[in-house]
Design an enzyme around this catalytic site. Sequence first.
Site, PDB file in Angstrom:
ATOM      1  N   SER A 130      -8.496 -19.158  -3.037  1.00  0.00           N
ATOM      2  CA  SER A 130      -8.680 -17.739  -3.307  1.00  0.00           C
ATOM      3  C   SER A 130      -9.630 -17.132  -2.291  1.00  0.00           C
ATOM      4  CB  SER A 130      -9.276 -17.569  -4.699  1.00  0.00           C
ATOM      5  OG  SER A 130      -9.561 -16.207  -4.935  1.00  0.00           O
ATOM      6  N   TYR A 143     -13.843 -18.568 -13.031  1.00  0.00           N
ATOM      7  CA  TYR A 143     -12.778 -18.668 -12.027  1.00  0.00           C
ATOM      8  C   TYR A 143     -13.351 -19.028 -10.661  1.00  0.00           C
ATOM      9  CZ  TYR A 143      -8.749 -17.457  -9.141  1.00  0.00           C
ATOM     10  OH  TYR A 143      -7.705 -17.489  -8.244  1.00  0.00           O
TER      11      TYR A 143
END
Length: 229
Positions: A130, A143
């Site tokens: 990410s 996350y």
Amino acid sequence: SHHTVAVTGASRGIGQAVVRALLERGARVVAGARDVSALEALPHPNLTAVSLDVTDPAAARAFGARAAELGASALINNAGVGVFKPTEEITLEDYRRVMDTNVLGTLLVTQALLPHFQARRDASVINVTSDVSDRTFAGGALYTASKFAQRALTRALAYEGQAYGLRVTEIRPGMVDTYFADTQQGEAHKHGWLRAEDIAQAVVYVLSQPPHLRVDELLLHPVQQEVTF
Ligand code: NJP
């Protein structure tokens, strides 16, 4: 491309787009996800669908064995989930789901293919992490902890893989219009976001490089996303 490529999280979103792009390029694909019926909805002679929960060690081993048997030269660790909550609201269940899928899952599937990759000496591993694998934000504790950890796994493997010709790449997408974090593809607010196909093209780019070239990292954002580095 005449690769055989193993792809996790292949039932929808980025993983499904990666599968399509690779098949279009003539690759053989071993696709894993829990939703096997979604994998089988894309019948293709070069596609092998495998039921895979990346958090299940036995399933990860079986997936790796199938991919090795079919001569895989690349693994795309794409399976991942997102839960976004302020720190005080994160439950043990949230923690286990996110960390087990994003961190343990990457570890287990990679481990399942490494002996095969060590023997080949020309393999590639691409981890879809990410843009937040090195920064965080309010509501992002869980996350981003998982993505920082996934980045660490990626980089340690890059060091280790040098001994056996392994090329390791981290692909870091910003906002992509998929089903991520319990959303739907095509929601109005996602207009202008990256498309799953954009990330699939990045995977194709990485796998198309000549043997002397290693792509360490790709950071990809929609133009409308705030510049943050
Ligand atoms: O999400 P989605 P994306 N075992 O929800 C699979 C990262 N990313 O394509 O098992 C095996 O459409 C699930 O399959 P199923 C993100 O962190 C995204 O956007 O059948 N597979 C499905 O195929 C993730 O690493 C954005 O439910 C499991 C797929 O994963 C990657 O991109 C931004 C599984 C998820 O498809 C792909 O996510 C960013 C398990 N236990 C990073 N659990 C973004 N979309 O904005 C889930 O920075 N899957």
